[in-house]
Design an enzyme around this catalytic site. Structure first.
Site, PDB file in Angstrom:
ATOM      1  CB  SER A 199      -0.930  -0.057   1.211  1.00 22.51           C
ATOM      2  OG  SER A 199      -1.986   0.830   1.064  1.00 22.51           O
ATOM      3  CG  ASP A 301      -5.631  -1.413  -4.688  1.00 22.11           C
ATOM      4  OD1 ASP A 301      -4.933  -2.278  -4.170  1.00 22.11           O
ATOM      5  OD2 ASP A 301      -5.870  -0.308  -4.167  1.00 22.11           O
ATOM      6  CG  HIS A 347      -5.426  -2.369  -0.387  1.00 20.65           C
ATOM      7  ND1 HIS A 347      -4.878  -1.751  -1.484  1.00 20.65           N
ATOM      8  CD2 HIS A 347      -4.903  -1.756   0.684  1.00 20.65           C
ATOM      9  CE1 HIS A 347      -4.059  -0.796  -1.083  1.00 20.65           C
ATOM     10  NE2 HIS A 347      -4.040  -0.780   0.234  1.00 20.65           N
TER      11      HIS A 347
END
Ligand SMILES: *[C@@H]1O[C@H](CO)[C@@H](O)[C@H](O)[C@H]1NC(C)=O
Ligand SMILES: *[C@@H]1O[C@H](CO)[C@@H](O)[C@H](O)[C@H]1NC(C)=O
Ligand SMILES: *[C@@H]1O[C@H](CO)[C@@H](O)[C@H](O)[C@H]1NC(C)=O
Ligand SMILES: *[C@@H]1O[C@H](CO)[C@@H](O)[C@H](O)[C@H]1NC(C)=O
Ligand SMILES: *[C@@H]1O[C@H](CO)[C@@H](O)[C@H](O)[C@H]1NC(C)=O
Length: 559
Positions: A199, A301, A347
């Site tokens: 991330s 995502d 994610h």
């Protein structure tokens, strides 16, 4: 409008439900609730005692003036391995804040991302940082470093504390200081360093990778360390959101970069002189990187969907937007030499316990990554050998590297730093630079089928399952018997959750697993509107089985 809002909040709760079951180091959850993982206490593994020995231990940075947002000391968690010369430095994710309002909010609601004051003495992190060979077959024995994210700046800030401002943003300094502090702890004798992150940490990898290599190779003269990067779920697109949003990615990054005094790679900055914040977006930054990078990105995502504010797809416009998002992402990987992109709504992946389940063409992300790492090391070794036998192996590769860098342009990533400068090579490189990354990719993907190359290099040509050959075509003719190692794996089916290996979504109310269609239904989705959007009648829709329906949805992308 109210319905929309409901949908979005439901969507978010679904995502969170998924996250918490996946046991990941997530954006939404407070640190201590979900990162302290228990390993499977398999009797046959007999590692109960090891578990205690093997926790990652807290180490504060030696330079006390490099801090978290609130001025508390930054640091990392370390687990050394006596028997391995591989190191993994993992940068945690967790969004960012970009102005006084969002940072105040973050301080109130997600303080653990801004301070080290409650860091536990030890931590256990799963996936690629797990010491359990079952969970982490290829890196369980490596030296593991987990760097908690406490600077809220996508790991890019260079802003020390000041009396006029509440928070400092020193992410870029943190990364370098971690590396410096690890050198005497064993990094100096290592052979490989993998800078990884998920991330915002994935973005942080791309932003810091070349600087880390520079620090090790040029400043510290540790040129024997092979530096590589793995960016997980940090490759975002700066596209127009579906609906106006309160989390505008582009605007936020622009403001954020100013607030953090964000430092991006030099050559990207030169490319985007007037809009340096563009360098936070992978596809813009990538061409200027010189260090090898592996990119993992879910085609759908959740963070991207969130900033695009598209919500759960209800209308034809939303379906279309989400489709385009997958297509856009796929296209943005056109020139990327190592990428793994499954068609799922999710994610992050690297530190999830069940990360090995994620597959494309029966190859898991762990295998693909391992294969890439092996291949790039083999290439490096071969070159070292060649140079050695040719008697051109200098004692100070650092000096050669410097020379090369001065001459170097774009697309040098696959040119070994050890190759000396001779006229022929220079010319070849110049040619290479002119032609850009494509050549490089072709070389990189030489063992891939022509077909796949062509498909991925021509954005206008549809890359659907239908006009792709079967997987067997991808088998490398060069290494029979060995499993084929392709560095570019982009899921062919174009609909979210279209393949079996996607992480399961969970019903937020019952916790039960559900597939995508069930998920839509659980939203109270008006199946009439779905039927409308698909141009079929209700009866047909109801009678359709899930795979058929998915198939239809998938084909929607091909008109
Ligand atoms: C676990 O390890 C201990 C000591 O190494 C050994 O004595 C014992 O037999 C092992 N147990 C199992 C189930 O393998
Ligand atoms: C500590 O870090 C700060 C910020 O990068 C730097 O200015 C300073 O020189 C460092 N101090 C030492 C002793 O390395
Ligand atoms: C690295 O190796 C050298 C030579 O074997 C040794 O003297 C040194 O202490 C090692 N450094 C670390 C940090 O282990
Ligand atoms: C890939 O490289 C080609 C040639 O340099 C360029 O025209 C194209 O825009 C690049 N694609 C992406 C997505 O960056
Ligand atoms: C789904 O996954 C299987 C096994 O990984 C693969 O063979 C198949 O091609 C995939 N289907 C699509 C449409 O991508």
């Amino acid at each position: 409008m109210r319905f929309f809002a409901q949908m979005i909040s439901l969507w978010i709760s679904v995502c969170m439900a998924f996250h918490s079951t996946a046991g990941e180091v997530t954006v939404e959850e407070p640190i201590d609730s979900n990162t302290i993982q228990r390993f499977n206490q398999n009797p046959e593994q007999n590692d109960t005692k090891d578990n205690e020995v093997k926790a990652l231990k807290k180490v504060f940075l030696s330079n006390r003036s490099i801090t978290c947002n609130d001025g508390s000391q930054a640091g990392f968690y370390l687990r050394k391995s006596q028997s391995s010369k591989k190191w993994i430095i993992f940068l945690e994710g967790g969004w960012y804040c970009y102005d006084s309002h969002t940072c105040r909010n973050r301080w109130l609601k997600q303080r653990h991302f801004m301070t080290s004051s409650k860091w536990p003495e030890t931590r256990d992190v799963g996936g690629i940082l797990s010491p359990n060979p079952k969970e982490n077959p290829f890196w369980h024995n490596a030296n593991h470093v987990f760097v908690p994210y406490c600077t809220s700046d996508s790991w890019s800030g260079t802003k020390p504390p000041s009396p006029s401002q509440l928070f400092s943003f020193m992410g870029s300094f943190v990364v370098r200081q971690v590396v410096r502090d690890l050198v005497p702890l064993g990094l100096e004798n290592s052979t490989d360093l993998l800078l990884a992150g998920s991330s915002a940490g994935g973005t942080g990898v791309m932003i810091n990778l070349d600087y880390v290599k520079e620090l090790l190779h040029e400043e510290l003269k540790l040129t024997h360390i092979n530096v590589r990067g793995v960016s997980d779920s940090g490759w975002f697109l700066d596209r127009t959101p579906y609906m106006p949003t309160n989390k505008p990615a582009v605007e936020a990054i622009r403001k954020g970069m100013e607030l953090w005094r964000g430092k991006v790679p030099r050559r990207c900055r030169e490319e985007y002189l007037n809009e340096p914040w563009r360098c936070y977006f992978g596809y813009r930054l990538y061409p200027s990187l010189t260090t090898e990078l592996f990119v993992f990105q879910w085609l759908f995502d959740e963070a991207q969907m969130d900033v695009d504010n598209v919500g759960a797809p209800v209308t034809k416009q939303q379906w279309d937007y989400i489709h385009k998002m997958g297509d856009g992402l796929r296209q943005s990987f056109e020139n990327v030499s190592a990428v793994f992109a499954p068609s799922c709504i999710s994610h992050a992946v690297l530190t999830k316990k069940d990360w090995q389940k994620v597959e494309i063409d029966d190859t898991s992300i762990a295998e693909a990554l391992h294969c890439w790492e092996q291949k790039t090391s083999r290439r490096r070794l071969r070159r070292l050998k060649r140079l050695k036998s040719a008697g051109r192996f200098a004692d100070s590769p650092g000096g050669m590297r410097k020379k090369k860098r001065r001459n170097g342009g774009m697309g040098l990533r696959n040119t070994p730093p050890e190759v000396n400068d001779v006229g022929k090579k220079k010319r070849r490189r110049a040619r290479k630079n002119r032609r850009g990354r494509k050549d490089k990719d072709r070389a990189h993907a030489h063992s891939q089928s022509q077909n796949e190359n062509r498909a991925t290099h021509h954005p206008n040509k549809r890359t659907s399952a239908q006009d792709r050959p079967a997987r067997s075509v991808q088998q490398s003719p060069r290494r029979p018997g060995k499993r084929h190692c392709s560095h570019r794996r982009l899921e062919r089916c174009s609909w979210p959750q279209c393949n079996h290996s996607c992480p399961r979504l969970h019903n937020p109310f019952t916790g039960e697993e559900m597939d995508f269609i069930e998920l839509l239904k659980s939203f109270g989705l008006d199946m009439n509107s779905v039927a409308d959007a698909l141009g079929i009648d209700m009866q047909t829709l109801n009678n359709m089985d899930h795979s058929e329906l998915l198939n239809l949805l998938t084909q929607q992308s091909n008109y």
